[in-house]
Design an enzyme around this catalytic site. Structure first.
Site, mmCIF file in Angstrom:
data_model
loop_
_atom_site.group_PDB
_atom_site.id
_atom_site.type_symbol
_atom_site.label_atom_id
_atom_site.label_comp_id
_atom_site.label_asym_id
_atom_site.label_seq_id
_atom_site.Cartn_x
_atom_site.Cartn_y
_atom_site.Cartn_z
ATOM 1 N N GLY A 1 7.495 -9.696 0.371
ATOM 2 C CA GLY A 1 7.007 -10.890 -0.320
ATOM 3 C C GLY A 1 5.610 -11.307 0.079
ATOM 4 N N ASN B 1 9.622 4.032 8.630
ATOM 5 C CA ASN B 1 9.976 2.891 9.462
ATOM 6 C C ASN B 1 9.211 3.006 10.780
ATOM 7 O OD1 ASN B 1 11.171 1.020 11.146
ATOM 8 N ND2 ASN B 1 13.278 1.519 10.546
ATOM 9 N N LYS C 1 9.204 0.710 -2.218
ATOM 10 C CA LYS C 1 8.194 -0.342 -2.346
ATOM 11 C C LYS C 1 6.781 0.257 -2.300
ATOM 12 C CE LYS C 1 10.965 -4.259 -0.886
ATOM 13 N NZ LYS C 1 11.284 -5.292 0.123
ATOM 14 N N CYS D 1 20.919 -12.708 4.905
ATOM 15 C CA CYS D 1 20.351 -13.018 3.597
ATOM 16 C C CYS D 1 19.613 -14.329 3.684
ATOM 17 C CB CYS D 1 21.398 -13.104 2.500
ATOM 18 S SG CYS D 1 20.660 -13.644 0.941
ATOM 19 N N ASP E 1 6.016 0.979 4.370
ATOM 20 C CA ASP E 1 7.320 0.353 4.165
ATOM 21 C C ASP E 1 8.344 1.469 3.971
ATOM 22 O OD1 ASP E 1 7.945 -2.864 2.997
ATOM 23 O OD2 ASP E 1 9.539 -1.390 3.207
#
Lengths: 426, 426
Positions: B95, B162, B139, B265, B116
């Protein structure tokens, strides 16, 4: 396109069957394999997501609202799904307005009304939202294209018009009044108007419409040198309107005339505009969903990362007749507001002293009513650090009244004191 | 697709000529008109803009850089076109990272390195940037697709890995060291690393890499309740590193554990993330292009629109060995820095007293060198209003050292004093 390719395949099949000469089948097979290849390509092309009937809080990867509904579980918002009932009008779909529209669309706002008369140009590509392939489309069409792909649940209405023309203003007014989306709603047909325009005349047109309709609105702006901006809450009758005082802008120390003038090739940055759009929509969400505190005025000086705040009461000598009417109504409603506040206070905490202004459903801290219309004893030049007045030339906008006295927000003052004390004790 | 359709038309034409029976021509004509229609549809599909050799300041609608080059004319930036020489690495394309990448792409940054390992999901659609049709793409792939359409001038490198795995960390390190884009550049191959990850382990990996490479980086974060965030500048040896003290986050008053933990979440909002991305990239531009002041730490409390600032000096007992090495180097270089500052001061203003730290090419106000490593007399709990420490559980991250003493930025203190005085005199 997929449907057409499928039909073409069946046409080829029937042609093949009616062909007398099998030697021609090879050519047809070749064409058929081409069509099949194209059908594969077409399948890989973007597929829009389907509409969602109810906002679900279910934590699955395929739920576009799970992270928003989590705001309820985290105790931030009482009822997030209410957002689907709200209508927001965005005037000006440029560097700030387009990003504001995308944010509200992704938040699942009920209905967006978009106003702009301009076209997308490659020169706009230094700001977020529009894509190079949309150059020469109207901003409203391009926005509807992008936003409906992002979230088909949002009802989009676009108006390709200039609100500063007589005809444009009339259409603007009637679109704001239209209550068919939510007939039970009180007041106008929209819950909030966001002004994201880049010139003084358009802001005055929004101001006029909102004063006439008693419509709360949020004004936004970015300086010509691209490094500062602001947002401002305007509640007709309750806060200063845009004509009550010369508009306030954030002093960048570079150029005093920082509200954009039309025709000037101003600098712009996606960062400043993204921050201003973010602050604007965050305050929109706080206002609509009733959490946090809505800022009466918030500036952004990006060179120093400084965010001045303040607020202004209405000017009893405002040149705008509709503003004066709203001020009168607000004064007349004072006894009713006080009674409602007292009743609410007693119902909620019968044995304790509650806050003075508990009738304030949006948690906006405003000037005490009794100060309204009182003598202006404060110097009009006493602005908080970092803010300056935008003074349009007198011959262009000679209907401006004397500046209203700025009133400091008590919360901010206490914040500053606490911050200073913490710093001094460190 | 256009090429294939053209070839299909010529195939149909030759088939038609070889057909003995004219009665079959009708079927072929039908297919031909379908293909022609498809060719029209394909033509209407997006066309990418072509690359631009030099950034022009020419004020024409077709110039994607005119509003950025205007920053020079407005006196904000000395040489905007330098941006094409810079490489920025963005770790985490979520985001915040994706919006930061879009902003830098639209600003015409020279080269972006994107890291990512995650895939796009519909659950990400409440944040800016990714589109529903990109769901299930990585992504990094989705970002390269969108960014290269927006600005083909930017060199994009994507790493689907990662960084907290041994192999991922090695690739991360070697990609940062690669100097082929700008061989004359001093230090590593990138000018700045932006950390836009959502967990503590990944931040510690970025910290380790940057400490080892003496690489300046900007950290960013958004709280789990979606309503606050921060950015922080880290210069190895000169400021606190991420291991020097428990990380600082903005207190929202809702939940203390506000750094995102994996698997939870969390709530998220496009507004908070857009504001944090905007502040992050604005400080990136200030850092790279040398204008304004880069903030050492800037928080964003969206409920109150409050933006706390502060800065931290390195912890001489930091558990990170590479940090201690950088601290030592920074101390050893003090005489050279002082001499350079003195020489520059004398050259610029031979008869006047200049500022103490004129060797500071990025205009970052930092702690006085002689304070470095001095006794920690200040309470570690004395944080500015609105900031709180993020304390990861001891068993998970037991290598954390004692908190470093926060040091207040003198400029901010003076700003606050001025603001208070202006308020009191109003």
């Amino acid at each position: 396109m997929e449907v057409e390719l499928k039909e073409m395949l069946s046409d080829l099949q029937s042609l093949k069957q009616s062909l007398p000469d099998p030697s021609l089948h090879d050519s047809l097979d070749k064409i058929q394999s081409r069509v099949e290849h194209l059908a594969d390509l077409a399948k890989a092309a973007p597929v829009r997501r389907s509409k969602v009937k109810d906002m679900s809080a279910e934590v699955v990867d395929s739920n576009p609202y799970s992270r928003l509904m989590a705001l309820q579980r985290m105790g931030i918002v009482e009822n997030y799904e209410r957002i689907r009932e709200f209508s927001v009008a965005i005037v000006g779909i440029g560097g700030v307005g387009s990003v504001a529209a995308e944010m509200l669309t992704r938040c699942g706002i009920g209905r967006l009304l978009l106003y702009d008369y301009d076209k997308v140009e490659l020169a706009n590509m230094n700001r977020l939202f529009f894509r190079p392939d949309q150059a020469s489309m109207t901003k409203t069409d391009a926005a509807v294209q992008t936003l409906s792909d992002i979230n088909p649940d949002v009802v989009l209405e676009s108006y390709t018009l200039n609100i500063t023309t007589v005809e444009g203003f009339d259409t603007f007014m009637s679109s704001l009044k239209d209550k068919s989306f939510c007939p039970v709603k009180q007041g106008s047909g929209v819950d909030l108007v966001l002004s994201c325009v880049d010139n003084y005349e358009a802001r005055m047109a929004v101001n006029q419409a909102c004063n006439e309709l008693s419509q709360t609105w949020l004004e936004s702006g970015v300086s010509e040198d691209a490094v500062s901006g602001h947002i401002q809450l305007l509640i007709p009758g309750e806060t200063a309107c845009f004509a009550c005082a010369p508009p306030l802008v954030v002093a960048s120390g570079v150029d005093e005339r920082t509200l954009k003038r039309e025709g000037v090739c101003a600098a712009s940055l996606p960062t400043t505009m993204g921050v201003v759009a973010g602050l604007l929509v965050q305050n929109t969400l706080k206002f609509l969903l009733g959490f946090g505190q809505v800022s009466p005025y918030l500036g952004y000086n990006s060179l120093k990362d400084f965010f001045p705040t303040m607020q202004m009461k209405p000017n009893p000598q405002c040149s705008n007749g509709a503003c004066l009417k709203r001020q009168e109504e607000y004064m007349l409603a004072k006894p009713a507001r006080d009674a409602a506040a007292k009743a609410k206070m007693e119902a909620e905490a019968p044995s304790e002293e509650g806050p003075l202004h508990d009738d304030n459903e949006w948690n906006i801290s405003v000037v005490d009513d009794c100060e309204l219309g009182g003598p202006e004893t404060k110097s009009s030049d006493a602005l908080p650090e970092g803010l300056t007045r935008e003074l349009p030339s007198a011959d262009e906008f000679n209907n401006l009244s004397a500046p209203g006295a700025p009133v400091t927000d008590i919360d901010d003052l206490e914040d500053l004191r606490r911050q200073l004390e913490a710093i001094n004790s460190a």
